[in-house]
Design an enzyme around this catalytic site. Structure first.
Site, PDB file in Angstrom:
ATOM      1  N   PHE A   1       0.856  -1.183   0.000  1.00 25.18           N
ATOM      2  CA  PHE A   1       0.000   0.000   0.000  1.00 25.18           C
ATOM      3  C   PHE A   1       0.890   1.230   0.000  1.00 25.18           C
ATOM      4  O   PHE A   1       2.054   1.154   0.396  1.00 25.18           O
ATOM      5  CB  PHE A   1      -0.894   0.005   1.255  1.00 25.18           C
ATOM      6  CG  PHE A   1      -2.357  -0.008   0.949  1.00 25.18           C
ATOM      7  CD1 PHE A   1      -2.979  -1.165   0.538  1.00 25.18           C
ATOM      8  CD2 PHE A   1      -3.126   1.156   1.072  1.00 25.18           C
ATOM      9  CE1 PHE A   1      -4.334  -1.186   0.259  1.00 25.18           C
ATOM     10  CE2 PHE A   1      -4.479   1.143   0.796  1.00 25.18           C
ATOM     11  CZ  PHE A   1      -5.088  -0.027   0.392  1.00 25.18           C
TER      12      PHE A   1
ATOM     13  N   GLN B   1      -7.715  14.719   3.675  1.00 24.39           N
ATOM     14  CA  GLN B   1      -7.065  13.914   2.646  1.00 24.39           C
ATOM     15  C   GLN B   1      -7.906  13.784   1.380  1.00 24.39           C
ATOM     16  O   GLN B   1      -9.072  13.402   1.443  1.00 24.39           O
ATOM     17  CB  GLN B   1      -6.794  12.505   3.184  1.00 24.39           C
ATOM     18  CG  GLN B   1      -6.164  11.582   2.142  1.00 24.39           C
ATOM     19  CD  GLN B   1      -5.585  10.344   2.777  1.00 24.39           C
ATOM     20  OE1 GLN B   1      -6.293   9.397   3.062  1.00 24.39           O
ATOM     21  NE2 GLN B   1      -4.296  10.361   3.038  1.00 24.39           N
TER      22      GLN B   1
ATOM     23  N   HIS C   1      -8.103  11.546  -1.714  1.00 23.27           N
ATOM     24  CA  HIS C   1      -7.611  10.255  -2.205  1.00 23.27           C
ATOM     25  C   HIS C   1      -7.395  10.374  -3.710  1.00 23.27           C
ATOM     26  O   HIS C   1      -8.239  10.928  -4.412  1.00 23.27           O
ATOM     27  CB  HIS C   1      -8.653   9.164  -1.901  1.00 23.27           C
ATOM     28  CG  HIS C   1      -8.147   7.775  -2.113  1.00 23.27           C
ATOM     29  ND1 HIS C   1      -7.857   7.265  -3.356  1.00 23.27           N
ATOM     30  CD2 HIS C   1      -7.865   6.775  -1.233  1.00 23.27           C
ATOM     31  CE1 HIS C   1      -7.433   6.022  -3.225  1.00 23.27           C
ATOM     32  NE2 HIS C   1      -7.422   5.702  -1.950  1.00 23.27           N
TER      33      HIS C   1
ATOM     34  N   LEU D   1     -14.774   5.697  -4.273  1.00 20.12           N
ATOM     35  CA  LEU D   1     -13.392   5.286  -4.040  1.00 20.12           C
ATOM     36  C   LEU D   1     -12.973   4.093  -4.892  1.00 20.12           C
ATOM     37  O   LEU D   1     -13.690   3.103  -4.991  1.00 20.12           O
ATOM     38  CB  LEU D   1     -13.236   4.922  -2.558  1.00 20.12           C
ATOM     39  CG  LEU D   1     -11.833   4.548  -2.115  1.00 20.12           C
ATOM     40  CD1 LEU D   1     -10.910   5.738  -2.222  1.00 20.12           C
ATOM     41  CD2 LEU D   1     -11.867   4.028  -0.691  1.00 20.12           C
TER      42      LEU D   1
ATOM     43  N   GLU E   1      -6.529   2.082  -3.190  1.00 16.63           N
ATOM     44  CA  GLU E   1      -5.097   2.090  -3.439  1.00 16.63           C
ATOM     45  C   GLU E   1      -4.583   0.665  -3.653  1.00 16.63           C
ATOM     46  O   GLU E   1      -3.528   0.459  -4.240  1.00 16.63           O
ATOM     47  CB  GLU E   1      -4.454   2.687  -2.184  1.00 16.63           C
ATOM     48  CG  GLU E   1      -3.081   3.203  -2.315  1.00 16.63           C
ATOM     49  CD  GLU E   1      -2.753   4.029  -1.072  1.00 16.63           C
ATOM     50  OE1 GLU E   1      -3.558   4.914  -0.696  1.00 16.63           O
ATOM     51  OE2 GLU E   1      -1.710   3.787  -0.468  1.00 16.63           O
TER      52      GLU E   1
ATOM     53  N   ARG F   1      -0.628   9.359  -0.367  1.00 13.88           N
ATOM     54  CA  ARG F   1      -1.798   9.859  -1.087  1.00 13.88           C
ATOM     55  C   ARG F   1      -1.690  11.337  -1.456  1.00 13.88           C
ATOM     56  O   ARG F   1      -2.096  11.746  -2.539  1.00 13.88           O
ATOM     57  CB  ARG F   1      -3.050   9.621  -0.252  1.00 13.88           C
ATOM     58  CG  ARG F   1      -3.401   8.155  -0.216  1.00 13.88           C
ATOM     59  CD  ARG F   1      -4.595   7.880   0.642  1.00 13.88           C
ATOM     60  NE  ARG F   1      -4.892   6.446   0.585  1.00 13.88           N
ATOM     61  CZ  ARG F   1      -5.779   5.841   1.353  1.00 13.88           C
ATOM     62  NH1 ARG F   1      -6.458   6.533   2.248  1.00 13.88           N
ATOM     63  NH2 ARG F   1      -5.997   4.549   1.232  1.00 13.88           N
TER      64      ARG F   1
ATOM     65  N   HIS G   1     -11.651  12.516   0.926  1.00 12.42           N
ATOM     66  CA  HIS G   1     -11.718  11.154   1.453  1.00 12.42           C
ATOM     67  C   HIS G   1     -11.651  11.038   2.961  1.00 12.42           C
ATOM     68  O   HIS G   1     -12.409  10.278   3.560  1.00 12.42           O
ATOM     69  CB  HIS G   1     -10.579  10.350   0.826  1.00 12.42           C
ATOM     70  CG  HIS G   1     -10.557   8.903   1.197  1.00 12.42           C
ATOM     71  ND1 HIS G   1     -11.630   8.065   0.971  1.00 12.42           N
ATOM     72  CD2 HIS G   1      -9.601   8.135   1.768  1.00 12.42           C
ATOM     73  CE1 HIS G   1     -11.327   6.856   1.397  1.00 12.42           C
ATOM     74  NE2 HIS G   1     -10.121   6.857   1.893  1.00 12.42           N
TER      75      HIS G   1
ATOM     76  N   ARG H   1      -2.659  10.949   6.139  1.00 12.99           N
ATOM     77  CA  ARG H   1      -2.780   9.581   6.632  1.00 12.99           C
ATOM     78  C   ARG H   1      -2.278   8.590   5.597  1.00 12.99           C
ATOM     79  O   ARG H   1      -2.562   8.740   4.406  1.00 12.99           O
ATOM     80  CB  ARG H   1      -4.245   9.277   6.952  1.00 12.99           C
ATOM     81  CG  ARG H   1      -4.484   7.837   7.342  1.00 12.99           C
ATOM     82  CD  ARG H   1      -5.901   7.587   7.784  1.00 12.99           C
ATOM     83  NE  ARG H   1      -6.896   7.666   6.732  1.00 12.99           N
ATOM     84  CZ  ARG H   1      -7.098   6.734   5.806  1.00 12.99           C
ATOM     85  NH1 ARG H   1      -6.347   5.650   5.771  1.00 12.99           N
ATOM     86  NH2 ARG H   1      -8.044   6.889   4.898  1.00 12.99           N
TER      87      ARG H   1
END
Lengths: 235, 597
Positions: free
Chosen positions: B117, B237, B239, B249, B252, B283, B370, B412
């Site tokens: 990730f 954030q 994304h 979404l 990732e 991100r 996000h 994050r």
């Protein structure tokens, strides 16, 4: 494009019985039916009530009958429904207001099948995960997808006929645990499902499989549980 | 007060953090969990890719590496004591979920499977490490289901479809909450010794978002009105990969499985921005890269999107170029069937919403709002901290996305949100129950429900000159455009002014539905009030921070400024006015340095 949306309306504080109200609104073919409902609620009649949350088919809030079939409003696009859309509450559960039904009986049935992992054996000594092969994990993958939207149960003629029937969603939840190699309570769940209002009420009408927005082969899962019940085997 | 219920602990919200808190608190204290949604509808269920822990099930990994990656990901704004606590707890947290029955995918040896990730690396080689424990691309769904199931097994008390409206504080201590039962419209007072907010984020202030309708920042807005500060609210954030226009979404995990980003010229562009980990950078880095490609004219067909490509032939081509290998050292290769097995929901979303089949076609994506990094300030035990001295508000706890511990700092890392929920939900539950054991009930004030009542009355009696739906759309548009991925003084100042204008106009919103039963119009309008208050705080905090850090990227202050801004923002309402103060960042092991991926 202009579309015509016919929506079942019922306000228990005002109406003796429900009726249909027709709205003509502008929509894009890529709009979700949920977007259309939000627009009507936002701009035409704020009192229109329905449940929704994630808006992309994973939370299970907005199950409704769209053109006669159970679907999630957020996973049904205008391009699929065409420009005449009829929206009604799902069948078989008491209507509380407009498109909102009482979900308690549905969750009560879910709770009957012990829908939680049971394994009272000691954990591995090193504190690590219980081992499970990819094949064992794949055995119940399908039924882990269930979002408890009730599309299946409220499309089932056996459930319409008898609300005491636990319904396909509860059996799907039972399946998820019965075929999990780590779980130890398959027998108890099969026992519950052997009750009068359990799995015997399934007459394989197949509506559930068609209705499932998660494309779970519900009838097949029920068949596997029936087979386990008859043979006492879980393979 | 007609409906008063008494519990030692009340948990508000039934997503991952709320359920974990409820599960743990109810072991020793009489506990209620109230939620505006049926618990299984909570937004935790939309999380896809995984939950991180240095299990090392495929290759070497260590909690220390997870800690460093999280600190670096946070752009050094995360508190390192809390981060270390979380990454050390991670392994047991994930194993505990497995012991609760969570159906993780498995390695050939039968262990929990893990995937790479963004931002998670082997600290020695700098290469991506397989750290995200996953259940297909519905890991959040499985966490939510498993925790709810365990709550049923342990007979936790639920108040489903109860919307929290107010927090009750007496003598500077928590005393409960006021909520409305959606089915009847009746107000209920939950009298409690300890209150845990686990109400989620506020992504609905933005136009393009992956967040649920329910994400209206209720808990944070309620506490703000009671003078409790919010922390680091400028950090939100975006994304990188949301479905174009819809914002849904795309995990990732797609890039973890080898997917790459492609611009309008058909070029893979991430190596320019992150030479080592490329498409698996943090991100904020990837979202800015996409935005830059678009701004410089390399969007697809001149539009505001690029492609995410997970077609097996592309994955295999670029994996070979990158020298990516399987754990056994063989070259990494993937088939269409494997993509379908690992990412079934993503494939389904693309087919349904775009009419695109990702096995044979590229997915049009754009960054989507996000995740709320900021929130209600807490320490690592979920206790709400109201100032820069670590002063605790007795009996008040927060956990999950509504809280700011701070483990995410300015940005994050993917998979750390699910970890945050499980770890801090648990500790908030444990601490709240411990507190309740030694605390007495505060006497309920006579007027406990008056705040909630007057908020509803104002909406019912509003002139109706303004329409809530329109105000909501205006808010989302201005926040997305002017307080979005890239920010500057002029646009943010204008946005703040606009938000304040909308707050004034909100007073003229009138609710037509006069009924009590499922008055969703009234509730939506009340939620809009929360969004407006939160948006003001976000815009004001963002305008105030004159540097770029993590998710906060300023065109007029493009560099990180550790000299002046290595500190948390606190914003609180004092005498009806928002005031900003600061608190220091906890730095233990890792001194700030340049952040390169």
């Amino acid at each position: 494009m202009e579309i015509t949306v016919k929506i079942f309306r019922y306000n228990p504080e005002k109406d003796k019985r429900g009726n249909y109200v027709t709205y003509k609104v502008e929509a894009d073919e890529n709009d979700r039916v949920l977007d259309v409902l939000e627009y009507i609620k936002g701009k035409v009649d704020g009192a229109l009530s329905f449940r929704r949350s994630c808006a992309h088919g994973v939370c299970g809030s907005d199950a409704m009958r769209i053109n006669g079939r159970n679907m999630l409003a957020c996973k049904t696009l205008v391009r699929d429904t065409g420009s005449n859309i009829t929206v009604e509450p799902i069948l078989g559960l008491p209507i509380q207001k407009d498109l909102i039904v009482d979900m308690e009986p549905f969750f009560d049935n879910y709770k009957k099948v012990l829908p939680y992992f049971i394994n009272d054996s000691p954990l591995p000594e090193n504190g690590r995960e219980r081992l499970q092969s990819p094949e064992e994990r794949a055995r119940f993958d399908e039924t882990t997808k269930c979002i408890l939207c009730a599309c299946c149960t409220t499309s089932c003629p056996s459930y319409w006929a008898n609300g005491e029937y636990y319904g396909p969603a509860a059996i799907v939840s039972a399946h998820r645990f019965i075929f999990d190699s780590r779980d130890e309570a398959a027998e108890q769940r099969l026992h519950v499902l052997a009750e009068t209002d359990g799995i015997a009420r399934c007459h394989t009408a197949y509506n559930c499989t068609v209705a499932c927005p998660r494309e779970i082969k519900v009838t097949k899962a029920i068949g596997e549980v029936k087979m386990a019940m008859m043979t006492g085997k879980l393979d | 007060m007609a409906n008063v219920h008494q519990f030692d602990v009340v948990v508000v919200g039934a997503g991952g953090a709320g359920l974990m808190a409820g599960l743990y608190a109810s072991r020793t204290a009489k506990t209620a969990v109230i939620s505006k949604l049926y618990p299984t509808r909570s937004h935790t269920g939309a999380a896809q890719g995984g939950i991180s822990a240095a299990l090392g099930n495929y290759e070497e990994d260590k909690p220390e590496w997870h800690m460093y990656d999280t600190v670096k990901g946070s752009d050094y704004l995360g508190d390192q004591d809390a981060i270390e606590f979380m990454t050390n707890e991670a392994i047991n947290a994930v194993l505990e979920l497995e012991h609760m029955g969570l159906p993780f995918d498995r390695t050939p040896e039968g262990r929990i499977s893990q995937r790479p990730f963004g931002g998670h690396t082997n600290n020695e080689t700098g290469k991506p490490v397989r750290r995200a424990a996953h259940a297909a691309d519905r890991t959040g769904h499985m966490i939510l289901q498993t925790l709810y199931q365990q709550c049923l097994k342990n007979k936790v008390n639920f108040f489903d479809e109860y919307q929290v409206l107010d927090f009750i504080m007496v003598n500077g201590k928590a005393a409960g909450v006021v909520a409305v039962e959606l089915a009847t419209g009746e107000l209920h007072t939950i009298h409690a010794k300890a209150v845990i907010f686990a109400t989620g984020g506020h992504g609905r202030i933005f136009e393009v978002t992956s967040n649920a309708y329910a994400y209206t920042g209720d808990g944070a807005a309620i506490l703000l009105r009671h003078g409790i500060p919010l922390e680091d609210m400028e950090f939100f954030q975006f994304h990188p990969t949301g479905i174009y226009k819809l914002g849904i979404l795309i995990t990732e995990g797609v890039r973890g499985e080898g997917g790459i980003l492609i611009n309008g010229n058909g070029e893979r562009f991430m190596p320019k921005y992150a030479p080592t980990v490329k498409d698996l950078a943090s991100r904020d880095v990837v979202s800015r890269a996409i935005y830059t490609e678009i701004k410089e004219g390399r969007g697809v067909n001149g539009k505001n999107y690029v492609y995410l490509d997970v077609r097996p032939e592309s994955v295999n081509k670029f994996a070979a170029m990158d020298g990516r290998t399987n754990p056994d050292g063989s070259p990494y290769k993937i088939t269409g069937e494997q993509v379908l097995a690992k990412l079934p929901d993503i494939i389904d979303f693309c087919r349904v919403y775009l009419g695109v089949d990702p096995i044979t076609q590229m997915m049009p994506i754009q960054p989507t709002a996000h995740y709320t990094m900021g929130g209600i300030p807490t320490n690592k035990y979920g206790e709400v901290v109201v100032d820069d001295n670590g002063t605790i508000f007795p009996g008040l706890y927060a956990a999950g996305e509504c809280a700011c511990v701070s483990v995410h700092g300015a940005n994050r890392l993917g998979t750390n949100s699910l970890l945050d929920l499980v770890v801090f939900g648990k500790y908030a539950g444990l601490r709240a129950a411990e507190y309740a054991k030694q605390a007495d009930f505060e006497k309920l004030p006579e007027e406990a429900e008056s705040g909630a009542r007057s908020a509803f009355d104002a909406l019912r009696n509003g002139s109706g000159k303004e329409n809530a739906f329109d105000l909501s759309n205006e808010l989302k548009k201005v926040m997305f455009e002017d307080v979005g991925i890239y920010r500057n003084e002029k646009d943010m100042a204008a946005a703040l002014e606009k938000v304040r204008e909308l707050q004034k106009r909100f007073k003229d919103v009138g609710v037509n539905d006069t009924g009590k039963i499922f008055n969703t119009e009234l509730l939506n309008a009340w939620e809009l009030g929360n969004l407006l208050d939160i948006a003001e705080v976000v815009a004001m905090s963002a305008l105030n921070r004159k540097e770029s850090r993590g998710g906060h990227s300023r065109e007029d202050y493009p560099e990180r400024d550790d000299k002046n801004w290595l500190k948390h923002t606190l914003i609180a309402k004092k005498n009806g006015k928002l005031e900003i103060s600061y608190k220091p960042v906890v730095i233990t092991k890792h001194q700030p340095k340049a952040r390169v991926y």
